[in-house]
Design an enzyme around this catalytic site. Sequence first.
Site, PDB file in Angstrom:
ATOM      1  N   HIS A   1       0.843  -1.036   0.006  1.00  0.00           N
ATOM      2  CA  HIS A   1       0.106  -0.380  -0.450  1.00  0.00           C
ATOM      3  C   HIS A   1       0.929   1.231   0.455  1.00  0.00           C
ATOM      4  CE1 HIS A   1      -2.640   3.233   2.091  1.00  0.00           C
ATOM      5  NE2 HIS A   1      -3.573   2.183   1.444  1.00  0.00           N
TER       6      HIS A   1
ATOM      7  N   GLN B   1      -4.337  -5.090   6.467  1.00  0.00           N
ATOM      8  CA  GLN B   1      -5.044  -5.685   6.425  1.00  0.00           C
ATOM      9  C   GLN B   1      -4.600  -6.941   7.577  1.00  0.00           C
ATOM     10  OE1 GLN B   1      -7.525  -5.184   4.525  1.00  0.00           O
ATOM     11  NE2 GLN B   1      -6.799  -3.142   3.635  1.00  0.00           N
TER      12      GLN B   1
ATOM     13  N   ASP C   1       3.409  -3.945   7.985  1.00  0.00           N
ATOM     14  CA  ASP C   1       2.229  -3.112   7.747  1.00  0.00           C
ATOM     15  C   ASP C   1       1.047  -4.412   8.314  1.00  0.00           C
ATOM     16  OD1 ASP C   1      -0.308  -2.504   6.557  1.00  0.00           O
ATOM     17  OD2 ASP C   1       0.429  -1.904   5.018  1.00  0.00           O
TER      18      ASP C   1
ATOM     19  N   LYS D   1     -10.313  -1.019  10.648  1.00  0.00           N
ATOM     20  CA  LYS D   1     -10.109  -2.058  10.108  1.00  0.00           C
ATOM     21  C   LYS D   1     -10.133  -3.475  11.199  1.00  0.00           C
ATOM     22  CE  LYS D   1      -6.814   0.017   6.583  1.00  0.00           C
ATOM     23  NZ  LYS D   1      -7.760  -0.087   5.130  1.00  0.00           N
TER      24      LYS D   1
ATOM     25  N   CYS E   1      -4.517   2.361  -3.978  1.00  0.00           N
ATOM     26  CA  CYS E   1      -3.865   3.645  -3.151  1.00  0.00           C
ATOM     27  C   CYS E   1      -2.328   2.435  -3.386  1.00  0.00           C
ATOM     28  CB  CYS E   1      -3.372   2.980  -1.566  1.00  0.00           C
ATOM     29  SG  CYS E   1      -4.828   4.347  -0.951  1.00  0.00           S
TER      30      CYS E   1
HETATM   31  N1  PMP Z   1      -1.865  -0.607   5.054  1.00  0.00           N
HETATM   32  C1  PMP Z   1      -2.597  -0.898   4.003  1.00  0.00           C
HETATM   33  C2  PMP Z   1      -2.473  -2.670   4.215  1.00  0.00           C
HETATM   34  C3  PMP Z   1      -3.877  -0.943   4.250  1.00  0.00           C
HETATM   35  O1  PMP Z   1      -5.279  -1.696   3.067  1.00  0.00           O
HETATM   36  C4  PMP Z   1      -3.751   0.268   4.430  1.00  0.00           C
HETATM   37  C5  PMP Z   1      -5.548   0.802   4.152  1.00  0.00           C
HETATM   38  N2  PMP Z   1      -6.164   0.927   3.354  1.00  0.00           N
HETATM   39  C6  PMP Z   1      -3.275   1.005   4.827  1.00  0.00           C
HETATM   40  C7  PMP Z   1      -2.131   0.366   5.241  1.00  0.00           C
HETATM   41  C8  PMP Z   1      -3.217   2.859   5.921  1.00  0.00           C
HETATM   42  O2  PMP Z   1      -4.308   2.324   6.734  1.00  0.00           O
HETATM   43  P1  PMP Z   1      -4.856   3.904   7.717  1.00  0.00           P
HETATM   44  O3  PMP Z   1      -5.647   4.481   5.892  1.00  0.00           O
HETATM   45  O4  PMP Z   1      -6.085   3.287   8.391  1.00  0.00           O
HETATM   46  O5  PMP Z   1      -3.485   4.807   7.608  1.00  0.00           O
END
Ligand code: PMP
Length: 606
Positions: A311, A391, A388, A414, A553
């Site tokens: 991401h 997910q 990270d 999440k 993203c």
């Molecule tokens: N890493 C991953 C794998 C994600 O799916 C996301 C959220 N879509 C993020 C980071 C970023 O999370 P946040 O928007 O809560 O900071």
Amino acid sequence: MLSTLDELIEEFSDLDPQDQSLYLLELGYELPPFPEHARTEENRVHGCQSQVWLITETEGRGQDAPFTIRADSDSNIVRGLIAILQAAYNGRTAREIIDFDIQAVFRSLHLQQHISPQRRNGLRGMVERIQALALSQLKLSTTNDSAHMPGCRSTAVEAHPSNPSGNGATVRMQPTEIAPGNVADAGSAFNAEQLRQQFPVLCQELAGGMRPVFLDSGASAQKPSCVIEKEREVEEQYYANAYRGRYSFGARVDEELESSREKIAAFINAPNTSCLAFTPGTTIGLNMVAFGWGRKHVQKGDEILISLMEHHANFVPWQQLAKERQATLRFIPLTDDGRLDLDRLPEVLNNRTKVVAICGMSNVLGTINPIDEIARQAHAVGACMVVDGAQSVPHLKTDVQGSEIDFLLFSGHKLYGPTGVGVLYGRPERLDEMDPIFFGGHMIERVYSDHSVWAKPPAKFEAGTLPIIQAIALGTAIAWINDTGLARIHRHEQLLLEEATERLLEISGLKIFGPSTEHKGAIISFRIDDLHPEDLAATLDRNGVFTRHGHHCTMPLHDYLGVSATTRVSFGAYNTQDDIRVLCESVQEAVTRQQKSAVRRSSSTR
Ligand code: PMP
């Protein structure tokens, strides 16, 4: 006249929280004077909110010499805590002090419930100092006597920075006892229809009598009533700023925050709550690690290893850091089906690699990455393992110690919790070597006119006012997951994943990106020939099916896949087989409509 330990326990048992504070104050007033000459920097106990000086005196030199604790503080409540430590420890030998279960004393006094977390840190600092002094006395007398030193409960000894000789060394205590995650049996029946009733947003009727089919939990999960109620409870019953006021609302907020931290620590098997900082979310947490740890440890010519499935939150900060430090950003190659190709890891991992930053689970491909193995190989070359977990943490059991993760970041929203709160976990040694990147209130131990000294983690990484309500409610969300059973949720989601995969693949022209279901979690990203994801989304939305489309993203991943956008469905505990049916029928409807309009177009151009 100072009370004995038994007297203190008896007195405390009859007191309510307010009276306990008053009693601590009284104990503080009675504390014997502390020698002026001992008010030195070396005798200061760090980590306390107020100033504390502590020394020990022994009658004689041998192993059997009884100890006397002498200490003072500019806070009378802390002086009261010192009186408790004196009642508990004075007259004991070094060995008895080390073996003594001081936590049991705190428990019988219900101290943990009635003092603020900062005071608790201070108390822990004092206990650590006393144990360290006892340990160094024991070592000294052992060397002098050449006597056998019996096994010690302390696990490790480090020289205190202000006193490298080891006199006044800090003892790393046994990790705080944390109950293992109460993950219910994965095998028992899971009734998603019933569970759905706990989610008010899903129980509403949409226009036309449809019920919402929410398939975007990968972006943000819905909240069960208990989480919403918890937020309301804080707002309506005891809201106050955290770690600031000693009035009852403030104390309750502190208590609730610490209780949330404890639940989170147990959930990811962190060794203690000090290695968990609340953040606004995964993105901010990753930036904190990249620029707080990375900027300090990544030098010109070093390498940072990520993957193309990351991401942007786990991509752009490292790209920026690499640029700033003149380091090289490298990528673990992907297999054709969208997994990390570990056979090719040696091509990109070497002793110049300082950081390996990988997602636990891809937010597009759904791929579950073998973090244990990658961490093992990263550590073998001395790299820092950053995960990270945005997910993966909501779906899979995470064990930061078992997997040897250095840093783990995840988001509350999440995890069936609120937005605006996330967690930064760092291995204690990594947090010690990491700088804060946000500065201000709460994160300092002492501010001088020309420099400042940081507080210990987690405060060091929690500058300013925390997202208080959200952080408390995150604990409730985790308790809800534990009660529902993470393993049961996972198994349910995997069944949905298999069913949805099978049914979607029956639709002509539909291609799913990512590996087969045994290598992935509850996410499916797909494309359909000639049907743009945006057009598909319109039909799905009309049918009450909420999915996401776009690059999610992950632009570099979409470039690699050769598409600009995909449709993504992601499941949560509340999704049902009926949701899958409605999804697949709606996708089929969109495809059929598209085919009919294509036929119409081609016949009108003939
Ligand atoms: N890493 C991953 C794998 C994600 O799916 C996301 C959220 N879509 C993020 C980071 C970023 O999370 P946040 O928007 O809560 O900071």
